[in-house]
Write an enzyme that holds these catalytic residues in place. Structure first.
Site, PDB file in Angstrom:
ATOM      1  CD  GLU A   1     -14.537  24.483 -24.428  1.00 48.26           C
ATOM      2  OE1 GLU A   1     -13.473  24.948 -24.289  1.00 48.26           O
ATOM      3  OE2 GLU A   1     -15.517  24.393 -23.207  1.00 48.26           O
TER       4      GLU A   1
ATOM      5  NE  ARG B   1     -10.544  17.935 -20.184  1.00 49.59           N
ATOM      6  CZ  ARG B   1     -11.570  18.208 -19.668  1.00 49.59           C
ATOM      7  NH1 ARG B   1     -12.525  16.796 -19.254  1.00 49.59           N
ATOM      8  NH2 ARG B   1     -12.418  19.211 -19.499  1.00 49.59           N
TER       9      ARG B   1
ATOM     10  N   GLY C   1     -14.722  27.584 -17.555  1.00 50.58           N
ATOM     11  CA  GLY C   1     -15.278  28.494 -17.076  1.00 50.58           C
ATOM     12  C   GLY C   1     -14.416  29.785 -16.884  1.00 50.58           C
TER      13      GLY C   1
ATOM     14  CE  LYS D   1     -19.816  20.317 -18.973  1.00 51.84           C
ATOM     15  NZ  LYS D   1     -18.825  19.405 -20.012  1.00 51.84           N
TER      16      LYS D   1
ATOM     17  NE  ARG E   1     -19.582  16.928 -13.342  1.00 52.59           N
ATOM     18  CZ  ARG E   1     -18.677  17.649 -14.013  1.00 52.59           C
ATOM     19  NH1 ARG E   1     -17.578  18.311 -13.283  1.00 52.59           N
ATOM     20  NH2 ARG E   1     -18.530  17.598 -15.023  1.00 52.59           N
TER      21      ARG E   1
ATOM     22  CB  VAL F   1     -16.266  14.877 -15.010  1.00 54.01           C
ATOM     23  CG1 VAL F   1     -16.787  14.488 -13.815  1.00 54.01           C
ATOM     24  CG2 VAL F   1     -14.970  15.592 -14.963  1.00 54.01           C
TER      25      VAL F   1
ATOM     26  CG  HIS G   1     -22.885  22.796 -22.116  1.00 50.27           C
ATOM     27  ND1 HIS G   1     -21.836  23.642 -21.801  1.00 50.27           N
ATOM     28  CD2 HIS G   1     -22.499  21.563 -22.737  1.00 50.27           C
ATOM     29  CE1 HIS G   1     -20.849  23.006 -21.869  1.00 50.27           C
ATOM     30  NE2 HIS G   1     -21.051  22.059 -22.568  1.00 50.27           N
TER      31      HIS G   1
ATOM     32  CD  GLU H   1     -18.725  32.130 -27.919  1.00 54.46           C
ATOM     33  OE1 GLU H   1     -17.743  31.511 -28.809  1.00 54.46           O
ATOM     34  OE2 GLU H   1     -19.175  31.425 -27.247  1.00 54.46           O
TER      35      GLU H   1
END
Length: 467
Positions: free
Chosen positions: A289, A293, A166, A237, A339, A296, A209, A201
């Site tokens: 994108e 990796r 972000g 998120k 989270r 989370v 999302h 864009e």
């Protein structure tokens, strides 16, 4: 290739997660520690620890030379970068390999290729993956940005070509806003990532999302279905689910197949995530994108597929070919991750480091709590505020929400404010239960403003529930 010892170039709950996966494979672990992290849970669980510098991340976990040196001196064969910090830094991955160690993740050139959003976009288009209308390359000059925005059509999103999370993102609704926000976004991107390059864009309003989890061995790839991460605050998120309940079987199949095509095109190795915007009104999805990796939110995918993603990453790094065929991977039920952060939702999410005086972890069928906490641990003020991830899995989305609410009621973290009250309020909100959300829904809800359309719900009850 042989791996007997892994150096964990990260901290917190992901370090604990990696240690557990490595131990199940019979591997020795060495935990990197800053001056502030000598007593963290990962340091207690690892077979050995290795100091990498002072408390501040720039001088420890982000110090490439110090991390590589510590990995070599500790006698490790491989480095797992976790998420954040140096996990998507191609130069770091290359230094690890040049030191004779295995980087548990993609090849450095793949990280460079997919970490540059403009290059990743071109690869996606070549693989036949839909992309949001935008610039074909990096834009540096404001005059060029004005011309491109006029071609794309306002509103446009201004995004950093390097980096993520972000940072460096602006939305310009006309040329005047573009003229002001373009240099601001460039400056923020340069400060955060060392690269002020941007791309533009089309901005899609009220979007969902969606992201697809992939595993690859450098030749062949498979998907592990998708997650929805639409509940976000400041583009971070907050609540994640697998699978995305808003997709039809046909949309799911097309989305996941596109992710596999792109992963195989770039010869992807390890675990990766391809992120998309989904326009529920039109049914269109657009690649935005790739995160090269572990994510989370990977536990929700593990819960619905039964596949240990971190263990798979390590086995692929050992040189094993992909151990799954696509037909082997079957969705089972629904999982949700909340989270839990050291932030006070009643005080505009002010960071709240401090000492955990009491910790009671929920249990029962289908409940998992990945955390860095233990009673008596002092959360330092230098790093990300994530304390843990509470995951609930059940046979349906409605049942998973009920189970999550029950588990949140059992979770006790005393000594510092956390975001657990936020999740308890979300779990009983009618719009959340109905799945009638989008990427800007949560911020509107937190502001207590009325929500239009099917997402209409009560004003945010966080202040009342967090006392």
């Amino acid at each position: 290739m042989s791996i007997s010892s892994i150096f964990i170039a990260n901290r917190g709950e992901i370090a604990v997660r990696i240690i557990r996966a490595a131990r199940e494979l019979g591997l020795r672990t060495v935990q990197a520690v800053s001056a502030a992290d000598g007593d963290m849970l990962a340091a207690r669980l690892a077979d050995a620890v290795a100091p990498v510098g002072p408390a501040h991340a720039t001088k420890s976990y982000l110090n490439q030379e110090a991390v590589v040196r510590a990995a070599v001196e500790s006698g490790c064969d491989a480095v797992h970068p976790g998420y954040g910090f140096l996990s998507e830094n191609a130069d770091f991955a290359q230094k690890v390999e040049e030191a004779g160690l295995v980087f548990i993740g993609p090849r450095p050139d793949t990280i460079r290729q997919m970490g540059d959003k403009a290059r990743a976009r071109r690869e996606a288009q070549a693989a036949g993956v839909p992309t949001v209308p935008g610039t074909e390359g990096v834009v540096v000059e404001l005059d060029t940005a004005r011309a491109e925005a006029a071609r794309i059509g306002y509103p446009v999103m201004i995004k950093a070509a390097a980096g993520g999370g972000g940072r460096g993102i602006r939305v310009a609704r006309d040329e005047a806003e573009l003229s002001t926000q373009f240099p601001q976004a460039s400056g923020e991107a340069r400060a955060a990532f060392g690269d002020g390059g941007l791309y533009l864009e089309r901005f899609i309003d009220r979007v969902r999302h969606i992201e697809v989890q992939v595993l690859g061995d450098g030749t062949r790839a498979v998907h592990l279905y998708e997650r929805e991460c639409s509940l976000q605050r400041r583009r971070q998120k907050v609540w994640e689910e697998a699978p995305a309940a808003c997709l039809s079987p046909e949309q799911r199949a097309a989305l996941c197949a596109s992710a596999v095509r792109l992963a195989e095109r770039v010869g992807y190795r390890g675990a990766g995530t391809l992120e998309y915007l989904f326009d529920e009104t039109t049914g269109e999805f657009f690649f935005i994108e790739m995160n090269t990796r572990i994510q989370v939110e990977h536990p929700v995918t593990e819960m619905v597929t039964g596949i240990d993603l971190v263990r798979a990453m390590i086995r692929i790094a050992m040189g094993e070919t992909l151990m799954y065929r696509q037909d082997d991977i079957v969705l089972s039920g629904h999982a949700i991750e909340a989270r839990i952060c050291a932030e006070d939702p009643a005080a505009d999410f002010r960071p709240s480091p401090g000492t955990v005086s009491t910790l009671a972890v929920p249990g029962g069928l289908g409940v998992r709590f990945d955390t860095l906490l233990y009673a008596g641990y002092t959360v330092p003020p230098f790093y990300d505020s994530l304390l843990g991830k509470l995951i609930a899995h059940d046979e349906s989305r409605a049942a998973a929400i009920i189970r999550l609410d029950r588990a949140l009621g059992e979770l006790t973290i005393e000594g510092l404010p956390t975001t657990a009250p936020l999740h308890r309020a979300l779990a009983v909100d009618p719009a959340v239960k109905a799945g009638a959300v989008h990427t800007r829904w949560l911020e509107t809800w937190l502001a207590g403003a009325p929500l239009a359309g099917p997402s209409t719900g009560p004003a945010s009850p966080i202040i009342a529930t967090s006392a």
